[in-house]
Structures are given as C-alpha cells and as structure tokens.
Design an enzyme around this catalytic site. Structure first.
Site, PDB file in Angstrom:
ATOM      1  N   HIS A   8      57.974  25.219  83.853  1.00  0.00           N
ATOM      2  CA  HIS A   8      57.949  24.043  84.737  1.00  0.00           C
ATOM      3  C   HIS A   8      56.765  23.146  84.381  1.00  0.00           C
ATOM      4  O   HIS A   8      56.915  21.920  84.254  1.00  0.00           O
ATOM      5  CB  HIS A   8      57.843  24.500  86.193  1.00  0.00           C
ATOM      6  N   GLU A   9      55.585  23.737  84.218  1.00  0.00           N
ATOM      7  CA  GLU A   9      54.401  22.951  83.886  1.00  0.00           C
ATOM      8  C   GLU A   9      54.533  22.311  82.505  1.00  0.00           C
ATOM      9  O   GLU A   9      54.093  21.176  82.284  1.00  0.00           O
ATOM     10  CB  GLU A   9      53.143  23.826  83.947  1.00  0.00           C
ATOM     11  N   GLU A  37      58.964  16.332  89.565  1.00  0.00           N
ATOM     12  CA  GLU A  37      58.919  17.775  89.810  1.00  0.00           C
ATOM     13  C   GLU A  37      60.322  18.381  89.809  1.00  0.00           C
ATOM     14  O   GLU A  37      60.521  19.498  89.314  1.00  0.00           O
ATOM     15  CB  GLU A  37      58.233  18.060  91.149  1.00  0.00           C
TER      16      GLU A  37
END
Length: 425
Positions: free
Chosen positions: A278-279, A358
C-alpha cells in the site's frame, strides 16, 4: 470596541464548542448500516464488547479535541492582537536590540512561547487521553521532550519564514504573496528532502530492519514496484505508542521505507507485506509529488487570499488590532490566523483527494499481494490498536479523514475476496 470584539469572540468559541459536543455525542450516528452488520467490516466481529465501548468513547473525545484545537488557535491570535500583546512583543524586541533580525527573533520567540502556553492545556489533555486509553505508552518526560523539539524546530522555521516574509511585504506591498509563494517551493522541497535524515531522528531511533528474512520479502516487493530502495528501516515506537504504522518517506536519494516496531510485533509477514505494498503504491503512482503540487497550488491561493484579507481587515479594524499596515511585524498573528482558517476551510478538499489516493493504494496493494485475508485482518488490527471508529460521523470523515473509513476499506476488500473466489471457481 476591542473589548467587545474579544468578548464576542470568546462567546462564539464557547457556543461552537457546545455545538460540536452536541453533534459528536448526541446527534451523529456511528452505527453500522444493516447490510454491513455481521460482515468482516463489522467491529463486533473482531472487537470484544470492552474494545467496542472504548473505541466509541475514545473516538468521540479525540474528535472533540480536534474540532476545538484549530478555532482555539484562531482565538488566541485574535486576542493577542486585541489586547496589544503583539505590539508589546514588537516593543520588547525593539528595546532589546538595534539589529532588525534580532528584533524579529525576539518577537517570534515571545509569540511562539505565549501561543504554546495558551494551547498547552489542550495538548496535555490529548496526551493524557491517549495514555488513559492505552494508545500512548509515552512517559510525561518523553512527551515533553518531543514537545520541546517540536517547539524549537517550529521556531527555527518560523523565524526564517517571518524574516523573509516581512522583508518581501516591505519591498512589494502588492505582490509579496507571489514572491513568498515562489520562495516556498524550494523551501518545501528542501524540508522534505532532509526530514528523514535530520528531523525524524530527533524524535526516534531509526535502524535497519532486524528481521532480514522479512526485509528480503519487502525489498522483493519494492523491486517489483520498481522502487529504488536498498534497506528497510525500523523505528522504535513501542516506548511511545501501541498504534501501528508504516510509510515511505523522503524524496530523491533520501527516500526510505519505514516500519514501526509495533507493527512488526503485532502483524504477521503477510499483513506487513500488504501494508508495505500500500505504501509503495504512493511512490509508484507519484502521490507524493501530486500532493506537493496540490499543496503548492493551495498555498498560492491561500497566500493571495491572505494578502487581500489582511489589507481589508487592517483598513477596517486596524485601530482595534493596534497595527497600521500589513508590513508591521505586529500583524503576524493576523497573518497566521487567516492562514490557519483557510487551511481548515480547505481541509475537506485536500482530505477528499487524499482519500481517493489511499483507495487507489489499497487497490494496488491487494492486486500486488493477492491476499485479501491478510489485507482485511491487517485493517482490523489497525482499528483495534488505535481504537478507531469503523464508521465515523460525516463531519469527522470530511474534516479529519485523509484515509477512507475502515468500513469502506474492509468492505472493498471483501468485494475483491468474493470476486477472487468466483474467478478461482
């Protein structure tokens, strides 16, 4: 007139506080929609009764403190102007030294110190709240150390900014905001470049990830994402918090992957790999640079509006504020108050963009790791560790959430899980 303005400002803040309290504690509905009850997004399926109760209590008070903090800052700056304190700070600098930059330094230290003392009670309540609910494990001495580091770093940056800003205002009354914005671009990039190596280590110790097997897995993931990273860093956060986190920070050659040790202690390798993917998505999709561009665009608009509003407010209430023109150093609280108000007003827009990014990162991570179970359980653990509301009130989501709610994130992962199961069958 100044006394009356101050009285109404305090009254407005008190009434605002009661309205926010009423909304958060009595009006807002945080119950789960019927269609999500019993799903993996339902906190009742992964929290016990005590955790459910604590998450609601903690979130309500924390949200209340958030909504009280920004207007309190505005009120303090407003009262500093009305009471003549800003003019007094300027006089103390003038009486102390003949050097114009020394005068700025003295003015800024007095303004910073007074503002810090005025907001300290709310900061302490927030710290004590997190200690009470076992989110923070930080001792008071350690917390005060971080507070003092914050104070001096902010003072140093503000001193440079203020000295340059008022020099520009005196040089160009009409276009100072444009020149200030142009100078803010290299300054912002410089701060982001040095933060991982100069600023962050002041608060915590960073060292290479001890688990070399996990580091190899993360670097393999980074290689697939074409992220030029040779090491994963671990940071000792367990002595300060029970919350979980991981991030990619820095720009250029100073970019690095960072894992909190609390995350390493509480999550398994598959869950950590999902979070890291995700990051990494933020790096791959250039979210950091998009964020910088968005911030710079908003700051351009903000500085222009601040210049216009300062001119109007001083022309109308300059006597009450004890300032004659925007180039007067004593007008700094007015500048900071307007800028803070505009930042708060623009937060729904910036949060909306952030939530979109996000959500994109979540999608990227699940497609890269292809492990919906690990993804879902990692979000469940994040919710438990931070006592987060799965379905926060609408205004809280709009003004506070730079991430999608856990209800949105977990339900999307469940949809992916169903699609994957159908495709496999």
């Amino acid at each position: 007139m100044a006394r009356k303005m101050g009285f109404y400002a305090v009254l407005a803040y008190v009434l605002y506080g009661f309205l926010v309290y009423w909304y958060l504690f009595y009006l807002a509905d945080t119950s789960l929609p019927f269609e999500y009850q019993g799903s993996k997004a339902d906190p009742a399926t992964f929290m016990d009764g005590r955790e459910l109760m604590l998450s609601e209590e903690y979130s309500k008070v924390r949200n209340l403190l958030f909504f009280l903090s920004a207007p309190l800052e505005w009120l303090i700056y407003f009262l500093i102007l009305l009471t003549g304190l800003s003019k007094a700070f300027k006089k103390w600098g003038k009486d102390t030294t003949k050097n114009k930059y020394g005068r700025v330094a003295i003015y800024v230290i007095w303004l910073s110190f007074f503002s810090y003392l005025a907001t300290f009670p709310l900061s302490y309540i927030s710290y004590n709240l997190s200690r009470t609910y076992n989110i923070s494990t930080q001792t008071f001495a350690s917390w005060m150390k971080d507070e003092l580091i914050d104070f001096w770093i902010n003072y140093g940056m503000m001193l440079v900014i203020v000295a340059v800003l008022y020099l520009l205002i005196k040089k160009s009354r009409r276009f100072w905001w444009m020149f200030a914005w142009l100078l803010s671009i290299p300054f912002t990039l410089f701060i982001m470049f040095v933060q991982p190596i100069l600023i962050d280590p002041l608060y915590n110790d960073f060292y290479p990830l001890k688990d070399k097997e996990l580091e190899t897995k993360i670097l393999e993931l980074a290689s697939r994402a074409e992220i030029p990273s040779e090491h994963v860093f671990e940071v000792n956060m367990a002595e300060k918090t029970n919350s979980l986190n991981a991030y990619v920070t820095g720009i250029g050659s100073n970019s690095r992957i960072v894992l909190w040790d609390t995350t390493l202690n509480r999550l398994n390798d598959d869950q950590i790999l999902f979070i890291m993917a995700h990051e990494m998505a933020h790096y791959v999709e250039k979210h950091l640079y998009i964020g910088i561009a968005g911030y710079l665009l908003l700051s351009l608009v903000g500085l222009y509006l601040t210049a216009r509003l300062m001119n109007w407010l001083i022309s109308r209430w300059g006597n009450e504020f004890k300032i004659k023109d925007p180039g007067d150093l004593a007008s700094l609280p007015l500048f900071l108050m307007i800028l803070s108000m505009l930042a708060f007003a623009s937060s729904p827009l910036s949060n909306f963009v952030s939530r979109y990014q996000e959500a994109r990162a979540d999608r990227y991570a699940i497609e890269m790791t292809d492990n919906p179970e690990a993804a879902i359980t990692s979000f469940q653990e994040l919710s438990k560790a931070g006592l987060s509301q799965v379905n926060p009130p609408l205004l809280v989501k709009i003004f506070r959430y730079g991430h999608p709610t856990m209800l949105e994130r977990i339900s999307r992962l469940e949809e992916y899980e169903v699609q994957k199961r159908n495709n496999d069958s």
